[in-house]
Design a protein around this motif. Structure first.
Motif, PDB file in Angstrom:
ATOM      1  N   UNK A  26       0.826  -1.204   0.000  1.00  0.00           N
ATOM      2  CA  UNK A  26       0.000   0.000   0.000  1.00  0.00           C
ATOM      3  C   UNK A  26       0.863   1.258   0.000  1.00  0.00           C
ATOM      4  N   UNK A  27       2.010   1.175   0.653  1.00  0.00           N
ATOM      5  CA  UNK A  27       2.936   2.311   0.658  1.00  0.00           C
ATOM      6  C   UNK A  27       3.381   2.650  -0.758  1.00  0.00           C
ATOM      7  N   UNK A  50      14.677   5.173   7.637  1.00  0.00           N
ATOM      8  CA  UNK A  50      13.909   6.131   8.452  1.00  0.00           C
ATOM      9  C   UNK A  50      14.285   6.054   9.918  1.00  0.00           C
ATOM     10  N   UNK A  51      15.483   5.586  10.212  1.00  0.00           N
ATOM     11  CA  UNK A  51      15.918   5.494  11.596  1.00  0.00           C
ATOM     12  C   UNK A  51      15.097   4.475  12.348  1.00  0.00           C
ATOM     13  N   UNK A  52      14.817   4.758  13.617  1.00  0.00           N
ATOM     14  CA  UNK A  52      14.008   3.844  14.433  1.00  0.00           C
ATOM     15  C   UNK A  52      12.608   4.387  14.648  1.00  0.00           C
ATOM     16  N   UNK A  53      12.173   5.306  13.792  1.00  0.00           N
ATOM     17  CA  UNK A  53      10.807   5.824  13.910  1.00  0.00           C
ATOM     18  C   UNK A  53       9.783   4.738  13.597  1.00  0.00           C
ATOM     19  N   UNK A  54      10.116   3.868  12.617  1.00  0.00           N
ATOM     20  CA  UNK A  54       9.149   2.901  12.113  1.00  0.00           C
ATOM     21  C   UNK A  54       9.616   1.477  12.361  1.00  0.00           C
ATOM     22  N   UNK A  55       8.641   0.586  12.422  1.00  0.00           N
ATOM     23  CA  UNK A  55       8.938  -0.839  12.528  1.00  0.00           C
ATOM     24  C   UNK A  55       7.970  -1.586  11.614  1.00  0.00           C
ATOM     25  N   UNK A  56       8.352  -2.775  11.188  1.00  0.00           N
ATOM     26  CA  UNK A  56       7.528  -3.572  10.260  1.00  0.00           C
ATOM     27  C   UNK A  56       7.166  -4.889  10.929  1.00  0.00           C
ATOM     28  N   UNK A  57       5.874  -5.210  10.947  1.00  0.00           N
ATOM     29  CA  UNK A  57       5.405  -6.492  11.463  1.00  0.00           C
ATOM     30  C   UNK A  57       4.452  -7.105  10.444  1.00  0.00           C
ATOM     31  N   UNK A  58       4.809  -8.283   9.957  1.00  0.00           N
ATOM     32  CA  UNK A  58       4.001  -8.986   8.960  1.00  0.00           C
ATOM     33  C   UNK A  58       3.685  -8.068   7.774  1.00  0.00           C
ATOM     34  N   UNK A  59       4.728  -7.333   7.342  1.00  0.00           N
ATOM     35  CA  UNK A  59       4.658  -6.430   6.189  1.00  0.00           C
ATOM     36  C   UNK A  59       3.721  -5.244   6.403  1.00  0.00           C
ATOM     37  N   UNK A  71       3.375  -1.508   8.362  1.00  0.00           N
ATOM     38  CA  UNK A  71       4.286  -0.486   8.895  1.00  0.00           C
ATOM     39  C   UNK A  71       3.631   0.213  10.086  1.00  0.00           C
ATOM     40  N   UNK A  72       4.335   0.244  11.223  1.00  0.00           N
ATOM     41  CA  UNK A  72       3.847   0.894  12.435  1.00  0.00           C
ATOM     42  C   UNK A  72       4.898   1.887  12.932  1.00  0.00           C
TER      43      UNK A  72
END
Length: 964
Positions: free
Chosen positions: A577-578, A602-611, A613-614
């Motif tokens: 979707x991104x 993007x540094x540690x602002x974002x994390x990915x779980x099961x594809x 983005x959070x």
């Protein structure tokens, strides 16, 4: 409930508990019935007889065993139910599972298992009872299944009254005999087992009365239904399955999220739950007071971002789950502002109730009645909070509700209706037998509401405990780093020392630094340590600086665009979707690995779980909005919203997938919609898709295909709804010869029909036929907002239909004769119906409730409501409407007016425009009633059908000029 009370002299007497009486602890007997004349009945005890019956020994055994276990009350089914009263018997059978579940002890008396006198060294006789145990009649009876599963404590006794063991110590043998899984014997919620599995447990069991085989499963499936002895086993099972389907549908519609999965996801994201980081709170005086003091019902845990509140509550949930076992209920919810599913007050109530329903399914009855009436809109419309808060309040008042613990994390992340949620928590913590734990940041508003409502536990005021917990967390994270990165002692000690010195008692800061070190080459570890500043905001600013300093300016710009987008989307989006929402990434749709690499920039602002983005934490999103907004939104946040909206719209209407799906999968989708009972949703979806495409002149071919597909589903909706496979038979036989869908799926046409009926080339003006009345349709009316259609019938009912999908929303029952006319109010919220029973009824259009009944001296055949909603126009005059009274209405002089626009002639032979005859109707299409909305006419005919005719022009005279 009626119990037997043990007296001082060793005898016992019947004691009734009614209404709000508190049921004392009691024992309960499970046994197999003997001959009817052998069991002691309720009448025997009342008359003081029955002591000489064989069954009296069982009652005496149960009483003696209860006294041995310090219980003053016990229950035996043969004599505690007055079976001469059908109502009492029905209530007892529907309550039986709950009664066994609530018993302190359940004694199973096995009259066919004997233990002979044994010598200490006689090995053969020592275990002789086990073979008799395995073949005991008790395991073959239908009612004993729930008596095995429902109680927490089930103990088995021989004929002589000798204890053989309990369902835990004997579970291996019981599993082999019954086929019931160990987990069910150990207390797992029965809702965890499939319907098929639970039905299989009763398969080899028998009951004296054939219907009881179905009735004995009521508690196991946690449903209730009337008893109809004499209906036969097949009928009883059919009704049972119907009730189970209703229950499953209700739970399916109610389910929004399973908080237990949310909890596991959160723990996994944070690297797992470390007991040493939360165990301090279990001995905290404030927590101990909340846990043990009956008057302490609300504990608010507050602290700054990153202090570990969420993991603290995860730990509390784990500890409570172990300590309360099956003696109490525990429900919890984790709010997350970045996830639209779980960031509002209504979602909190749904999540809390969902876990309660799983543990005590009988509570579902509180939503079943309303859900059966209104469907899933009960949980989703604008009144959802009002309805659910009322239902939850009633649940918490339920006298059968066990002690209940409710936990809500991150109140500050409840972005919608937080004041309502706080009011509910405060009120329920004072009024009901329930204990709450809630957590949040140190927000003044929350402080103002909660400071005097219960206890406060401030993490800042417990800095020493938090600091110790953070040190345990640091040791755990550094140990993991050292193993993965092969740190030597010097590097490990340097990392430990730096984290100890700069953590400032903040778990999140430690986690972010360790995440960065994970990606840092071993040789650079010591040099990198000194670049990590203390404090979350300082750390976030450092990450922004890293983005600014990227070697490629395009990469820096891309990172800022991604952060800007993720911060404004309604809910977390996937990697794919991104790519659709970011122009610079649209060529990377199939390269997920490269997308992950971009996110890592993007540094540690974002994390990915099961594809998906959070944000790594809500504080990261807050930082971007408060400290970096001008940088990530150089043209303003409104521009970013517009770009996201525009690209979303473009994706929806440009994708080739839409065209391919309809051409290749459409009929299969219709079949699936039918199986999922979602045909009405499919009709609405196709209408929305067609509306989206109508503004695009460059998509004419796709628009034609979608239009044909919409007509296809509307015309054959009812056939496919009733029989899914009609998607491949009736649809392809009776659809127009030039239908695009018919041509695309010619290969699916049934080959066994040799001669097919002649059909027209194109779709006619009839959009949809609504079927459901059992007699003639006498009147129809569109709601002014054009969303609903009402039809009045000779079957004494009024039906309200969804004008888009054709779904029957309500059936209004109450008239005692033919309903001749129907009309909606100007605001579409209520409607009036006139009947040959000489009454006019006013109905609530949403709930179907009859608001008022007016007595009229004659039958009215033509009613309408004026624009003020205060008067009902009829052929005998104008009737003043006052919903607050049922007095005889006042009648004014009748007035008439010429109809403008589309309509029907008074004799029903012509479709008219401005009252001029335009289209002659054949006899089978002539109406007994009609309704008009704009360019659409609804017509009810004598066969009981309603057909809808739609016109494409506002003024037909322009189209007919030269022909009139």
């Amino acid at each position: 409930m009626r119990l037997l009370r043990l007296e001082v002299d060793g005898e016992f007497s019947l004691t009734d508990f009614v209404g709000g009486d508190t049921i004392p602890p009691y024992a309960i007997l499970s046994h197999t019935w003997g001959l009817d004349g052998e069991e002691v009945t309720f009448k025997d005890l009342v008359d003081g007889t029955g002591h000489d019956k064989t069954g009296y020994k069982k009652i005496r055994f149960c009483g003696d065993q209860a006294r041995h276990d310090d219980l003053q009350y016990f229950w035996v089914d043969t004599c505690c139910i007055d079976k001469s009263k059908p109502a009492e018997l029905q209530e007892a059978i529907n309550s039986m599972f709950r009664w066994y579940h609530n018993a302190t002890r359940c004694y199973v008396y096995l009259s066919d298992v004997l233990t002979a006198e044994q010598k200490e060294d006689d090995w053969l006789t020592k275990f002789a009872w086990k073979s008799a145990f395995q073949t005991s009649r008790w395991f073959t009876r239908g009612w004993t299944l729930q008596e095995l599963l429902a109680p927490v404590s089930v103990e088995f006794f021989s004929y002589e009254g000798k204890r053989l063991g309990d369902k835990i110590s004997l579970q291996q043998q019981i599993c082999e005999i019954t086929g019931v899984p160990r987990s069910a014997l150990q207390g797992a919620h029965l809702s965890q087992f499939s319907d098929k599995a639970r039905f299989s447990w009763i398969q080899c069991r028998q009951t004296k009365v054939e219907e009881d085989k179905a009735y004995s499963l009521l508690g196991i499936f946690d449903v209730e239904m009337p008893l109809r002895y004499g209906e036969g086993s097949a009928s009883a099972f059919k009704r049972l399955e119907k009730e189970i389907d209703k229950l499953n549908k209700c739970l399916q519609d109610f389910h929004l999220t399973d908080p237990s999965y949310d909890k596991k996801r959160i723990e996994d994201t944070k690297g797992g739950l470390l007991k040493d980081s939360y165990c301090w709170i279990l001995n905290n005086p404030e927590f101990q007071r909340w846990r043990n003091d009956q008057q302490s019902q609300l504990l608010w845990i507050k602290g700054n971002p990153g202090k570990g509140k969420t993991m603290l509550l995860c730990g509390i949930v784990n500890e409570l789950e172990e300590s309360i076992a099956r003696t109490a209920l525990l429900s919890y919810f984790f709010c997350q502002a970045t996830d639209s599913r779980i960031n509002n007050a209504t979602a909190v109530l749904r999540g809390l109730m969902y876990l309660l329903f799983i543990q005590q399914p009988s509570l579902v009855s509180y939503i079943r009645k309303k859900h059966d009436h209104t469907g899933k809109t009960l949980f989703e419309d604008t009144n959802a909070w009002v309805a659910l808060s009322e239902i939850f309040t009633n649940i918490l008042k339920d006298p059968s509700l066990n002690s209940t613990y409710l936990i809500v994390d991150a109140l500050d992340e409840c972005v919608k209706d937080l004041p309502k949620l706080l009011n509910f928590i405060i009120h329920s913590s004072v009024s009901f037998r329930v204990k709450w734990i809630v957590s949040s940041r140190n927000w003044p508003y929350i402080e103002e509401r909660l400071k005097n409502a219960g206890q406060n536990l401030s993490l800042e005021l417990n800095a020493e405990s938090v600091s110790t917990a953070v040190k345990f967390f640091i040791q755990h994270k550094v140990l993991q780093l050292a193993e993965r990165k092969s740190y030597n002692d010097r590097t490990r000690e340097a990392v430990l020392s730096h984290l100890y010195l700069h953590a400032n008692d903040t778990f999140l800061w430690v986690a972010l630094v360790c995440q960065n070190l994970e990606e840092t080459p071993l040789r650079n570890t010591l040099a990198k340590l000194n670049t990590y500043p203390p404090g979350l905001n300082s750390f976030y600013e450092r990450m922004m600086q890293q983005i600014r300093n990227l070697d490629d300016a395009d990469d820096a710009d891309l990172c800022k665009r991604i952060l800007a987008l993720i911060a404004i989307v309604y809910q977390p989006i996937t990697l794919k979707e991104l790519t659709s929402l970011t122009e610079m990434l649209e060529d990377m749709t199939d390269d997920l690995e490269s997308l992950r690499e971009v996110i890592s920039l993007c540094g540690s602002f974002l994390t990915i779980r099961q594809d998906i983005i959070y944000f790594v934490h809500q504080s990261a999103k807050d930082f971007l909005f408060t400290k970096a907004s001008n940088e990530i939104y150089p043209s303003g946040i409104e521009k970013a919203h517009y770009i996201a909206f525009s690209r979303s719209l473009q994706v929806m209407i440009d994708l080739q997938d839409v065209n391919d799906f309809i051409r290749k999968k459409y009929l299969y989708w219709l079949e699936a919609l039918s199986l999922c009972k979602s045909m009405s949703d499919g009709v609405v979806s196709m209408a929305k898709l067609e509306a989206l495409l109508q503004s695009r002149q460059d998509l004419a071919a796709l628009l034609d295909l979608v239009h044909d597909a919409r007509r296809f589903i509307m015309y054959f909706k009812q056939a496919i709804e009733q029989s899914p496979l009609q998607a491949y038979t009736s649809t392809l036989i009776f659809s127009p010869a030039c239908s695009l869908i018919r041509k695309l799926f010619e290969k699916e046409e049934p080959k066994w029909i040799a001669t097919k009926p002649a059909v027209g080339d194109n779709w006619n003006a009839c959009l949809q036929t609504l079927e459901g009345h059992s007699n003639s349709v006498l009147s129809v009316a569109f709601s002014p907002d054009s969303t609903r259609l009402a039809s009045a019938s000779g079957d004494y009912t009024v039906k309200i239909w969804d004008a888009s999908s054709g779904e029957c929303l309500q059936t209004l029952k109450g008239h005692s004769d033919w309903v001749q006319s129907v009309a909606f109010s100007p605001d579409s919220t209520w409607l009036a119906s006139a009947s040959s029973d000489y009454t006019v009824k006013i109905w609530d259009a949403s709930s179907g409730e009859c608001l008022q009944t007016l007595s009229i001296a004659k039958t009215l055949f033509n009613i309408s409501i004026d624009t003020s909603g205060l008067y009902l126009h009829t052929e005998i005059g104008t009737i003043a409407i006052d919903i607050s009274t049922t007095s005889t209405p006042s009648i004014k002089d009748a007035q008439s007016s010429q109809r403008k626009g589309w309509g029907l002639s008074s004799d029903g032979i012509w479709i008219t425009y401005d009252s001029e005859n335009l289209v002659w109707l054949p006899s089978e299409y002539r109406p007994s009633c009609s309704a008009v909305s704009g360019n659409t006419i609804g017509i009810g005919v004598g066969s009981g059908r309603v057909w809808i005719c739609n016109f494409n022009v506002n003024n037909p005279y322009h189209s007919l000029e030269g022909y009139v």
